[in-house]
Design a protein around this motif. Structure first.
Motif, mmCIF file in Angstrom:
data_model
loop_
_atom_site.group_PDB
_atom_site.id
_atom_site.type_symbol
_atom_site.label_atom_id
_atom_site.label_comp_id
_atom_site.label_asym_id
_atom_site.label_seq_id
_atom_site.Cartn_x
_atom_site.Cartn_y
_atom_site.Cartn_z
ATOM 1 N N PRO A 79 53.317 -40.416 55.476
ATOM 2 C CA PRO A 79 53.428 -41.881 55.606
ATOM 3 C C PRO A 79 54.463 -42.483 54.667
ATOM 4 C CG PRO A 79 51.378 -41.272 54.501
ATOM 5 C CD PRO A 79 51.966 -40.015 55.033
ATOM 6 N N LEU A 80 54.672 -41.846 53.508
ATOM 7 C CA LEU A 80 55.689 -42.364 52.596
ATOM 8 C C LEU A 80 57.092 -42.186 53.173
ATOM 9 C CD1 LEU A 80 54.342 -41.131 49.135
ATOM 10 C CD2 LEU A 80 54.212 -43.426 50.126
ATOM 11 N N GLY A 81 57.242 -41.164 54.039
ATOM 12 C CA GLY A 81 58.539 -40.932 54.653
ATOM 13 C C GLY A 81 59.010 -42.114 55.474
ATOM 14 N N ALA A 82 58.063 -42.781 56.140
ATOM 15 C CA ALA A 82 58.436 -43.958 56.928
ATOM 16 C C ALA A 82 58.992 -45.059 56.035
ATOM 17 C CB ALA A 82 57.219 -44.455 57.699
ATOM 18 N N VAL A 119 51.576 -30.928 59.995
ATOM 19 C CA VAL A 119 52.455 -32.085 59.804
ATOM 20 C C VAL A 119 52.900 -32.661 61.147
ATOM 21 C CG1 VAL A 119 54.687 -32.846 58.909
ATOM 22 C CG2 VAL A 119 53.247 -31.358 57.528
ATOM 23 N N LEU A 120 53.246 -31.786 62.088
ATOM 24 C CA LEU A 120 53.693 -32.268 63.399
ATOM 25 C C LEU A 120 52.534 -32.847 64.210
ATOM 26 C CD1 LEU A 120 56.258 -29.485 64.352
ATOM 27 C CD2 LEU A 120 56.727 -31.822 63.610
ATOM 28 N N ALA A 121 51.319 -32.348 63.985
ATOM 29 C CA ALA A 121 50.161 -32.948 64.646
ATOM 30 C C ALA A 121 49.972 -34.395 64.194
ATOM 31 C CB ALA A 121 48.904 -32.127 64.354
ATOM 32 N N VAL A 122 50.211 -34.640 62.910
ATOM 33 C CA VAL A 122 50.173 -36.018 62.411
ATOM 34 C C VAL A 122 51.261 -36.847 63.091
ATOM 35 C CG1 VAL A 122 50.472 -37.469 60.367
ATOM 36 C CG2 VAL A 122 49.183 -35.336 60.198
ATOM 37 N N ALA A 123 52.434 -36.238 63.282
ATOM 38 C CA ALA A 123 53.526 -36.941 63.959
ATOM 39 C C ALA A 123 53.155 -37.250 65.413
ATOM 40 C CB ALA A 123 54.800 -36.110 63.908
ATOM 41 N N VAL A 124 52.465 -36.323 66.082
ATOM 42 C CA VAL A 124 52.020 -36.563 67.460
ATOM 43 C C VAL A 124 51.087 -37.770 67.515
ATOM 44 C CG1 VAL A 124 50.577 -35.653 69.325
ATOM 45 C CG2 VAL A 124 52.330 -34.204 68.299
ATOM 46 N N LEU A 125 50.143 -37.834 66.588
ATOM 47 C CA LEU A 125 49.216 -38.967 66.553
ATOM 48 C C LEU A 125 49.963 -40.275 66.333
ATOM 49 C CD1 LEU A 125 46.304 -37.435 64.433
ATOM 50 C CD2 LEU A 125 46.391 -37.768 66.915
ATOM 51 N N VAL A 144 57.501 -35.913 53.245
ATOM 52 C CA VAL A 144 58.342 -37.122 53.231
ATOM 53 C C VAL A 144 59.467 -36.989 54.257
ATOM 54 C CG1 VAL A 144 59.953 -38.499 51.866
ATOM 55 C CG2 VAL A 144 57.808 -37.706 50.846
ATOM 56 N N LEU A 145 60.132 -35.838 54.269
ATOM 57 C CA LEU A 145 61.234 -35.640 55.217
ATOM 58 C C LEU A 145 60.730 -35.583 56.653
ATOM 59 C CD1 LEU A 145 63.415 -33.010 53.315
ATOM 60 C CD2 LEU A 145 63.808 -35.463 53.558
ATOM 61 N N GLY A 146 59.510 -35.080 56.835
ATOM 62 C CA GLY A 146 58.931 -35.074 58.169
ATOM 63 C C GLY A 146 58.655 -36.480 58.653
ATOM 64 N N GLY A 147 58.104 -37.319 57.790
ATOM 65 C CA GLY A 147 57.825 -38.690 58.168
ATOM 66 C C GLY A 147 59.078 -39.519 58.350
ATOM 67 N N ALA A 148 60.126 -39.204 57.607
ATOM 68 C CA ALA A 148 61.348 -40.000 57.662
ATOM 69 C C ALA A 148 62.314 -39.545 58.738
ATOM 70 C CB ALA A 148 62.054 -39.956 56.303
ATOM 71 N N ALA A 149 62.408 -38.229 58.944
ATOM 72 C CA ALA A 149 63.456 -37.727 59.842
ATOM 73 C C ALA A 149 63.014 -36.562 60.712
ATOM 74 C CB ALA A 149 64.675 -37.305 59.013
ATOM 75 N N GLY A 150 61.726 -36.228 60.724
ATOM 76 C CA GLY A 150 61.255 -35.119 61.550
ATOM 77 C C GLY A 150 61.696 -33.763 61.061
ATOM 78 N N LEU A 151 61.990 -33.628 59.765
ATOM 79 C CA LEU A 151 62.502 -32.370 59.212
ATOM 80 C C LEU A 151 61.517 -31.777 58.207
ATOM 81 C CD1 LEU A 151 66.211 -33.452 58.682
ATOM 82 C CD2 LEU A 151 65.333 -31.970 60.478
ATOM 83 N N SER A 152 60.261 -31.741 58.573
ATOM 84 C CA SER A 152 59.221 -31.292 57.643
ATOM 85 C C SER A 152 59.388 -29.847 57.207
ATOM 86 C CB SER A 152 57.840 -31.468 58.281
ATOM 87 O OG SER A 152 57.743 -30.719 59.482
ATOM 88 N N GLY A 153 59.954 -29.006 58.066
ATOM 89 C CA GLY A 153 59.996 -27.580 57.757
ATOM 90 C C GLY A 153 61.202 -27.115 56.963
ATOM 91 N N ALA A 154 62.200 -27.964 56.788
ATOM 92 C CA ALA A 154 63.453 -27.515 56.191
ATOM 93 C C ALA A 154 63.282 -27.012 54.758
ATOM 94 C CB ALA A 154 64.496 -28.635 56.234
ATOM 95 N N ILE A 155 62.793 -27.858 53.867
ATOM 96 C CA ILE A 155 62.665 -27.499 52.456
ATOM 97 C C ILE A 155 61.612 -26.400 52.243
ATOM 98 C CG2 ILE A 155 62.193 -28.345 50.139
ATOM 99 C CD1 ILE A 155 64.817 -29.354 51.342
ATOM 100 N N PRO A 156 60.417 -26.489 52.867
ATOM 101 C CA PRO A 156 59.454 -25.390 52.711
ATOM 102 C C PRO A 156 59.987 -24.039 53.183
ATOM 103 C CG PRO A 156 58.339 -27.336 53.532
ATOM 104 C CD PRO A 156 59.808 -27.636 53.565
ATOM 105 N N THR A 157 60.771 -24.027 54.257
ATOM 106 C CA THR A 157 61.319 -22.754 54.738
ATOM 107 C C THR A 157 62.302 -22.175 53.735
ATOM 108 O OG1 THR A 157 61.044 -23.437 57.044
ATOM 109 C CG2 THR A 157 62.572 -21.633 56.616
ATOM 110 N N MET A 158 63.165 -23.021 53.164
ATOM 111 C CA MET A 158 64.091 -22.547 52.133
ATOM 112 C C MET A 158 63.319 -21.934 50.964
ATOM 113 S SD MET A 158 66.926 -25.603 51.854
ATOM 114 C CE MET A 158 67.624 -26.398 53.284
#
Length: 250
Positions: free
Chosen positions: A86-89, A178-184, A141-155
């Motif tokens: 939610p902070l990402g928004a 995280v994406l399930a939250v985005a679906v909701l 935060v990146l998932g909520g702001a730009a849909g990129l939740s997996g980028a930093i954790p994958t690195m």
């Protein structure tokens, strides 16, 4: 709907499902390349997020034992992420989404390109609970702001000396949750209308088949090969994201 459009939608679903089954993330990396040719962005993104969750559940199942054995580790990533989403928004009121995506894309390209050229991969063998929580929060935060939740954790996970199953036991459920939250959130704002739901039902079998093919390929990878795969996908994802977002700012 023409046969060509249907073929493009099914091809994107198959490709997106395959990469999710293989790596545990990346549905958007391949699927959007097909779907944005024939669908409006809002519909394409809504479909990708939903199908990422559905195909991701298959990947969660194959590492369920590792998830159970490392529940505390997973919680260190997931719980802060739920706070970060939610902070990402709110971040979008400060930084535009395209600019944020280009910054992350540049990081992914530099990270992937650097380690692709290295023979030895970096690793942090000591426990890092605080860093894990910070990475999980940043991904949220990146998932909520730009849909990129997996980028930093994958690195981050690619630099840990975990087995491929242990790595996937963090990344796959993390992205699914995280994406399930985005679906909701998308459902709340009405993005899943009758037409989008019909398209999802139409391409769902191709997504599930693609995921099963990807899982079969994943089972054949050694731990080091899986880490190399993650790094390569970071580079490809960053490059694809930059090529998609940069023209809009020029």
């Amino acid at each position: 709907m023409s046969a060509t459009v249907i073929a493009v939608l099914l091809a994107g679903a198959l490709a997106g499902g395959f990469i999710n089954g293989l790596a545990g993330f990346g549905t958007a990396l391949l699927a959007l390349g097909f779907w944005l040719q024939v669908l409006p962005p809002t519909q394409a993104v809504a479909m990708v997020v939903m199908l990422s969750v559905v195909s991701g559940l298959q990947g969660v199942w194959i590492v369920r034992r590792e998830i159970g054995a490392n529940r505390v580790r997973l919680a260190r990533f997931v719980l802060p992420a739920l706070v970060g989403v939610p902070l990402g928004a709110m971040v979008l009121s400060i930084i535009s989404a395209p600019v944020l995506k280009l910054v992350i894309a540049a990081m992914m390209i530099l990270y992937g390109g650097f380690f692709i050229l290295r023979r030895s991969l970096p690793h942090f063998s000591r426990p890092t609970p605080v860093a894990d929580a910070a990475i999980g929060f940043t991904g949220g935060v990146l998932g909520g702001a730009a849909g990129l939740s997996g980028a930093i954790p994958t690195m981050w996970c690619a630099m840990r000396p975990w087995t491929k199953a242990e790595t996937r036991a963090v990344l796959q459920p993390y992205n699914v949750i995280v994406l399930a939250v985005a679906v909701l959130s998308m459902a709340f704002y009405g993005h899943y209308d009758a037409q989008v739901l019909l398209l999802i039902v139409m391409v769902l079998p191709a997504t599930l088949i693609g995921a099963q093919i990807g899982i079969a390929a994943y089972r054949r990878l050694e731990d080091s090969q899986f880490r190399r795969l993650l790094i390569g996908l970071m580079f490809a994802s960053g490059l694809g994201l930059m090529l998609r977002e940069l023209p809009a700012l020029l």
